[in-house]
Design a protein around this motif. Structure first.
Motif, PDB file in Angstrom:
ATOM      1  N   PRO A  85       0.829  -1.212   0.000  1.00  0.00           N
ATOM      2  CA  PRO A  85       0.000   0.000   0.000  1.00  0.00           C
ATOM      3  C   PRO A  85       0.860   1.258   0.000  1.00  0.00           C
ATOM      4  CG  PRO A  85       0.090  -0.945   2.213  1.00  0.00           C
ATOM      5  CD  PRO A  85       0.781  -1.926   1.304  1.00  0.00           C
ATOM      6  N   THR A  86       0.560   2.173  -0.894  1.00  0.00           N
ATOM      7  CA  THR A  86       1.320   3.413  -1.023  1.00  0.00           C
ATOM      8  C   THR A  86       0.366   4.562  -1.309  1.00  0.00           C
ATOM      9  OG1 THR A  86       3.285   2.263  -1.850  1.00  0.00           O
ATOM     10  CG2 THR A  86       3.111   4.606  -2.344  1.00  0.00           C
ATOM     11  N   TRP A  87       0.469   5.606  -0.513  1.00  0.00           N
ATOM     12  CA  TRP A  87      -0.436   6.747  -0.653  1.00  0.00           C
ATOM     13  C   TRP A  87       0.135   7.737  -1.662  1.00  0.00           C
ATOM     14  CZ3 TRP A  87      -5.281   7.764   0.325  1.00  0.00           C
ATOM     15  CH2 TRP A  87      -5.736   9.089   0.277  1.00  0.00           C
ATOM     16  N   LEU A  88      -0.680   8.093  -2.678  1.00  0.00           N
ATOM     17  CA  LEU A  88      -0.314   9.091  -3.679  1.00  0.00           C
ATOM     18  C   LEU A  88      -1.002  10.394  -3.291  1.00  0.00           C
ATOM     19  CD1 LEU A  88      -0.672   6.977  -6.951  1.00  0.00           C
ATOM     20  CD2 LEU A  88       1.189   7.042  -5.291  1.00  0.00           C
ATOM     21  N   SER A  89      -0.249  11.305  -2.707  1.00  0.00           N
ATOM     22  CA  SER A  89      -0.837  12.498  -2.089  1.00  0.00           C
ATOM     23  C   SER A  89      -1.544  13.394  -3.086  1.00  0.00           C
ATOM     24  CB  SER A  89       0.252  13.301  -1.363  1.00  0.00           C
ATOM     25  OG  SER A  89       0.781  12.567  -0.281  1.00  0.00           O
ATOM     26  N   GLU A  90      -0.945  13.641  -4.266  1.00  0.00           N
ATOM     27  CA  GLU A  90      -1.562  14.542  -5.228  1.00  0.00           C
ATOM     28  C   GLU A  90      -2.876  13.987  -5.764  1.00  0.00           C
ATOM     29  OE1 GLU A  90       1.151  15.582  -8.277  1.00  0.00           O
ATOM     30  OE2 GLU A  90       2.481  16.716  -6.957  1.00  0.00           O
ATOM     31  N   ARG A  92      -4.634  11.712  -4.149  1.00  0.00           N
ATOM     32  CA  ARG A  92      -5.464  11.352  -2.999  1.00  0.00           C
ATOM     33  C   ARG A  92      -6.062   9.954  -3.163  1.00  0.00           C
ATOM     34  NH1 ARG A  92      -8.559  16.809  -0.774  1.00  0.00           N
ATOM     35  NH2 ARG A  92      -6.661  18.070  -0.556  1.00  0.00           N
ATOM     36  N   LEU A  93      -5.202   9.011  -3.495  1.00  0.00           N
ATOM     37  CA  LEU A  93      -5.639   7.627  -3.636  1.00  0.00           C
ATOM     38  C   LEU A  93      -4.545   6.705  -3.129  1.00  0.00           C
ATOM     39  CD1 LEU A  93      -4.046   6.226  -6.288  1.00  0.00           C
ATOM     40  CD2 LEU A  93      -5.624   7.688  -7.523  1.00  0.00           C
ATOM     41  N   LEU A  94      -4.934   5.448  -2.908  1.00  0.00           N
ATOM     42  CA  LEU A  94      -4.028   4.426  -2.410  1.00  0.00           C
ATOM     43  C   LEU A  94      -3.702   3.461  -3.539  1.00  0.00           C
ATOM     44  CD1 LEU A  94      -2.810   3.614   0.422  1.00  0.00           C
ATOM     45  CD2 LEU A  94      -4.630   1.904   0.529  1.00  0.00           C
ATOM     46  N   LEU A  95      -2.423   3.234  -3.783  1.00  0.00           N
ATOM     47  CA  LEU A  95      -1.971   2.241  -4.757  1.00  0.00           C
ATOM     48  C   LEU A  95      -1.766   0.924  -4.036  1.00  0.00           C
ATOM     49  CD1 LEU A  95      -0.851   1.456  -7.578  1.00  0.00           C
ATOM     50  CD2 LEU A  95       1.387   2.227  -6.760  1.00  0.00           C
ATOM     51  N   LEU A  96      -2.309  -0.152  -4.597  1.00  0.00           N
ATOM     52  CA  LEU A  96      -2.222  -1.477  -3.987  1.00  0.00           C
ATOM     53  C   LEU A  96      -1.726  -2.491  -5.001  1.00  0.00           C
ATOM     54  CD1 LEU A  96      -5.681  -1.505  -2.165  1.00  0.00           C
ATOM     55  CD2 LEU A  96      -3.472  -1.447  -1.011  1.00  0.00           C
ATOM     56  N   SER A  97      -0.929  -3.446  -4.540  1.00  0.00           N
ATOM     57  CA  SER A  97      -0.556  -4.604  -5.353  1.00  0.00           C
ATOM     58  C   SER A  97      -1.398  -5.798  -4.936  1.00  0.00           C
ATOM     59  CB  SER A  97       0.929  -4.956  -5.155  1.00  0.00           C
ATOM     60  OG  SER A  97       1.775  -3.987  -5.705  1.00  0.00           O
ATOM     61  N   ASP A  98      -1.742  -6.626  -5.900  1.00  0.00           N
ATOM     62  CA  ASP A  98      -2.372  -7.917  -5.627  1.00  0.00           C
ATOM     63  C   ASP A  98      -1.409  -8.969  -6.159  1.00  0.00           C
ATOM     64  OD1 ASP A  98      -3.913 -10.263  -5.545  1.00  0.00           O
ATOM     65  OD2 ASP A  98      -5.776  -9.154  -5.844  1.00  0.00           O
ATOM     66  N   THR A  99      -0.621  -9.540  -5.249  1.00  0.00           N
ATOM     67  CA  THR A  99       0.460 -10.421  -5.685  1.00  0.00           C
ATOM     68  C   THR A  99      -0.048 -11.715  -6.300  1.00  0.00           C
ATOM     69  OG1 THR A  99       0.666 -11.374  -3.465  1.00  0.00           O
ATOM     70  CG2 THR A  99       2.050  -9.488  -3.975  1.00  0.00           C
ATOM     71  N   ILE A 100      -1.231 -12.166  -5.921  1.00  0.00           N
ATOM     72  CA  ILE A 100      -1.767 -13.412  -6.462  1.00  0.00           C
ATOM     73  C   ILE A 100      -2.417 -13.183  -7.824  1.00  0.00           C
ATOM     74  CG2 ILE A 100      -3.531 -15.194  -6.142  1.00  0.00           C
ATOM     75  CD1 ILE A 100      -2.914 -15.197  -3.207  1.00  0.00           C
ATOM     76  N   HIS A 101      -3.238 -12.137  -7.934  1.00  0.00           N
ATOM     77  CA  HIS A 101      -3.924 -11.853  -9.199  1.00  0.00           C
ATOM     78  C   HIS A 101      -3.025 -11.141 -10.203  1.00  0.00           C
ATOM     79  CE1 HIS A 101      -8.094 -12.038  -7.032  1.00  0.00           C
ATOM     80  NE2 HIS A 101      -7.607 -13.234  -7.328  1.00  0.00           N
ATOM     81  N   SER A 102      -1.815 -10.729  -9.770  1.00  0.00           N
ATOM     82  CA  SER A 102      -0.857 -10.063 -10.639  1.00  0.00           C
ATOM     83  C   SER A 102      -1.434  -8.785 -11.244  1.00  0.00           C
ATOM     84  CB  SER A 102      -0.376 -11.003 -11.754  1.00  0.00           C
ATOM     85  OG  SER A 102       0.775 -10.480 -12.384  1.00  0.00           O
ATOM     86  N   GLU A 103      -2.069  -7.990 -10.396  1.00  0.00           N
ATOM     87  CA  GLU A 103      -2.646  -6.715 -10.802  1.00  0.00           C
ATOM     88  C   GLU A 103      -2.290  -5.642  -9.777  1.00  0.00           C
ATOM     89  OE1 GLU A 103      -6.736  -8.315 -12.986  1.00  0.00           O
ATOM     90  OE2 GLU A 103      -6.769  -7.771 -10.860  1.00  0.00           O
ATOM     91  N   GLN A 104      -2.431  -4.389 -10.192  1.00  0.00           N
ATOM     92  CA  GLN A 104      -2.338  -3.265  -9.271  1.00  0.00           C
ATOM     93  C   GLN A 104      -3.637  -2.478  -9.337  1.00  0.00           C
ATOM     94  OE1 GLN A 104       1.335  -1.178 -10.331  1.00  0.00           O
ATOM     95  NE2 GLN A 104       2.303  -1.967  -8.479  1.00  0.00           N
TER      96      GLN A 104
END
Length: 396
Positions: A85-90, A92-104
């Motif tokens: 999980p990584t917050w993108l301040s500009e 205003r959203l959260l970036l997430l990885s899904d290691t099993i589904h191979s998606e972000q």
């Protein structure tokens, strides 16, 4: 099996015990993750209790970090294995990885409690990405298990490979990544948890993660077979210079077994690294679940020591990811028995001061929100949030 402080603490003396018994008989105990049936998390759950029974102060200092008017929220469900999980301040959203589904994913959190957030696809193929962070120019840096590399997305949309080999040998499966805010160097751990069918691809036959060659490692995406590393090496913690791009091993497998999560203290004087369970194909001494601390001397980690052994109520917890707040406290996600798994908060002296019980083990967490005082916790296929009276100290 629950801590002796908090709402279940016994009052001192006989009169206190009687009063406590009478109070419990008169008022039903609020639900928590250890009740049967467990605490409800969906939109039909009853009104929450305050203070939240699953946010437990083991030391009075922890209460200073909490907002008494907030309770734990489940803000997302339905992922595979959420990570990075990584917050993108500009944005205003959260970036997430899904290691099993191979998606972000890009996740726009709900503004109010009880509402649902908005989830959309960020990368349809992330090559089993795991850790993410931002550099000093707000460019996204991602660890890819399947391609066995660390990449950076430039502002023009192009992809730059930060690291994919060390001393002529391919990386294992970069796991977690952070950036030093002063010199811009990129630090990442490189265990082999992605050298598997679930989170990446095994080694080619004869490699450490596929010694007998029975695993058909070429089945799946065609690009890793053509361009990614096919064998693994020893585990390391690496540093990539912010100017030259030179990769350097700052910690070896002998110094930190199976390195995983990592972070700096707010004053940048201490470097923390989590050691977890043995990873596929590991030789020699195996993993040891604990958090290590190092002094930063001339920009490199020195004087290693055990920060905490992650033992709690006679159970060995399994730490994973962590973040520091502006006061120097470490917030660490961990797996373990039901009712104990969740998030553990340690003060800078290594003393456990708080515990957040969650229905699943917490793989990673970060601080987000407009004021960076919202703690987002990845727990398997679900994401939880808690509003706090402290803020994250890192870049992301």
């Amino acid at each position: 099996m629950t801590p002796t402080s908090g709402r279940r603490a016994f009052l001192g003396g006989t009169l206190g015990a009687l009063l406590c018994t009478h109070a419990r008989a008169a008022v039903p105990a609020p639900p928590d993750v250890t009740t049967h049936p467990p605490r409800q998390w969906d939109n039909h759950a009853p009104t929450g209790y305050l203070p939240d029974p699953d946010v437990i102060a083991l030391d009075p200092s922890f209460k200073n970090l909490l907002f008494s008017g907030a309770s734990l929220e489940r803000v997302l469900t339905g992922g595979g294995w959420l990570e990075g999980p990584t917050w993108l301040s500009e944005a205003r959203l959260l970036l997430l990885s899904d290691t099993i589904h191979s998606e972000q994913y890009r996740f726009i959190p709900p503004e109010r409690m009880g509402e649902e957030g908005s989830l959309s696809l960020y990368r349809a193929e992330s090559y089993h990405s795991n850790g993410n962070t931002l550099d000093t120019q707000d460019r996204i840096i991602t660890c890819e298990h399947d391609m066995r590399r660390v990449i950076r997305w430039e502002h023009d949309g192009s992809c730059h490979v930060v690291a994919d080999a060390f001393e002529g040998k391919p990386l294992n499966s970069p796991n977690d990544v952070i950036v030093h805010p002063q010199d811009g160097s990129i630090w990442f751990t490189d265990p082999a948890y992605g050298d598997t069918l679930i989170e990446g691809h095994p080694d080619a036959p004869g490699g450490r993660a596929n010694r007998d060659g029975k695993l058909r490692w070429q089945i799946g995406s065609e690009l890793p077979v053509q361009f990614a590393g096919h064998t693994r090496q020893d585990d390391h913690v690496f540093r990539v210079d912010g100017d030259s791009g030179k990769i350097e091993a700052v910690l070896t497998q002998d110094q930190v077994l199976s390195p995983n999560g990592l972070c700096f203290s707010p004053d940048l004087k201490t470097f923390y690294v989590i050691s977890t369970m043995p990873d596929p194909g590991q030789t020699g001494t195996k993993g040891s679940p604990m958090i290590h601390a190092f002094d930063m001397v001339d920009g490199r980690p020195r004087n290693g020591r055990i920060f905490t052994d992650m033992k709690f109520e006679n159970h060995q917890m399994m730490p994973d990811g962590m973040r520091a707040d502006v006061f120097g406290n470490l917030w660490c996600g961990a797996s373990g028995p039901f009712g104990l798994a969740g998030v553990f908060c340690f003060n800078p002296a290594g003393e456990l001061i708080g515990h957040i019980r969650l229905p699943y083990g917490c793989s990673n967490l970060t601080f987000g929100g407009v004021k960076r005082n919202e703690l987002y916790m990845c727990c398997g296929h679900e994401l939880y949030r808690l509003l706090l009276e402290t803020q994250g100290a890192g870049l992301s």
